[in-house]
Design a protein around this motif. Sequence first.
Motif, PDB file in Angstrom:
ATOM      1  N   THR A 229       0.836  -1.206   0.000  1.00 48.34           N
ATOM      2  CA  THR A 229       0.000   0.000   0.000  1.00 48.34           C
ATOM      3  C   THR A 229       0.870   1.255   0.000  1.00 48.34           C
TER       4      THR A 229
ATOM      5  N   ASP B 141      -5.575  -2.033  -5.139  1.00 52.19           N
ATOM      6  CA  ASP B 141      -4.884  -2.515  -3.942  1.00 52.19           C
ATOM      7  C   ASP B 141      -5.809  -3.495  -3.224  1.00 52.19           C
ATOM      8  N   GLU B 142      -5.496  -4.754  -3.310  1.00 51.93           N
ATOM      9  CA  GLU B 142      -6.254  -5.827  -2.652  1.00 51.93           C
ATOM     10  C   GLU B 142      -7.759  -5.726  -2.909  1.00 51.93           C
TER      11      GLU B 142
HETATM   12 MG    MG Z   1      -1.969  -2.830   2.149  1.00 49.90          MG
END
Ligand code: MG
Length: 299
Positions: A44, A157-158
């Motif tokens: 991140t 992101d994820e």
């Molecule tokens: Mg992360």
Amino acid sequence: MDIILRTQHLKKHFGSVRAVEDVSFSVRRGEIFGFLGPNGAGKTTTISMILGLTYPTAGTVEMLGERVTPGHTGVLCRVGTLVGAPALMLSYSARRNLEALARLYPDVTAARIDEMLEQMDLKAAAHRSVKTFSTGMKMRLGLALALLNRPELLILDEPTNGMDPAGMHEIRTLLRSLADQGTTILLSSHLLHEVEQTCDRVTVIQRGNIIAQGIVKELLSSENVVRVRTSMLEQSAQALKDLAEATDIRTEPEYVEVRGVSSEQVLTFLVARGLAPREVFVSRPDLESIFLELTQKTA
Ligand SMILES: [Mg+2]
Ligand SMILES: Nc1ncnc2c1ncn2[C@@H]1O[C@H](COP(=O)(O)OP(=O)(O)OP(=O)(O)O)[C@@H](O)[C@H]1O
């Protein structure tokens, strides 16, 4: 080769916390690029630097031909992003969320909004208040918002965090079809099987450093383990030492294990030595075990 995103020696320290140490990678146009690492690896933080949300301690980001820094993020209008939970107006319907964002983009028409609702399978729920949506529906709406402006690059992101297997499968299928239509995707994940099933190439990071990088298929096949079942375990293990490229020869109670060579090479070699085995088979580790091995080696 058309490089759409390049990070060079990105580093980010928060005081004494070394979140990112040295991260360099390039994403090519049209691919789904996996950015894989365990919790706390620095994914991140790296993505925040890519998006100009955080100043790097050192290193550079170049996206779609432009340098990105927190003061210079103009290129982001050509990039779709979904970092963390999607920012949605919960009391609005899905359609109103899309309409509100569309006002910022001169080229986005009502037809485009319909198209996104259709593509994200939200047509039937388009007029429902978003607070009644499941996690998967919210994520699909987040994707619709990220894609509304037809970005060349999508940074996620994820995206499947908190989703059940069916929801994850849906997102994976969607990402594949987006890539097939020409969108380049950077996908971060701590889930190996997600990257294995979705991505073309992958960079693996741990503690802010890259520990592996490559084509997913090659990373998987390079670690092929060939197992030989034979009544002549010791003789076979001994003989295999003469086979060029054979590495990590191990004798187990049931079989001899060898790496670095194909099952055909092993079979031909042993037969030529008069050590015809009962069976030769390939045990193909998934990215999960490769990843565990890599992260343990550098732990
Ligand atoms: Mg992360
Ligand atoms: N603002 C901050 N201040 C201090 N430390 C931070 C900050 N942001 C991140 N960190 C630390 O940096 C490291 C990397 O965090 P990051 O969130 O980038 O990891 P991640 O790979 O995204 O992990 P996850 O899979 O859990 O999301 C962690 O040790 C985290 O605690």
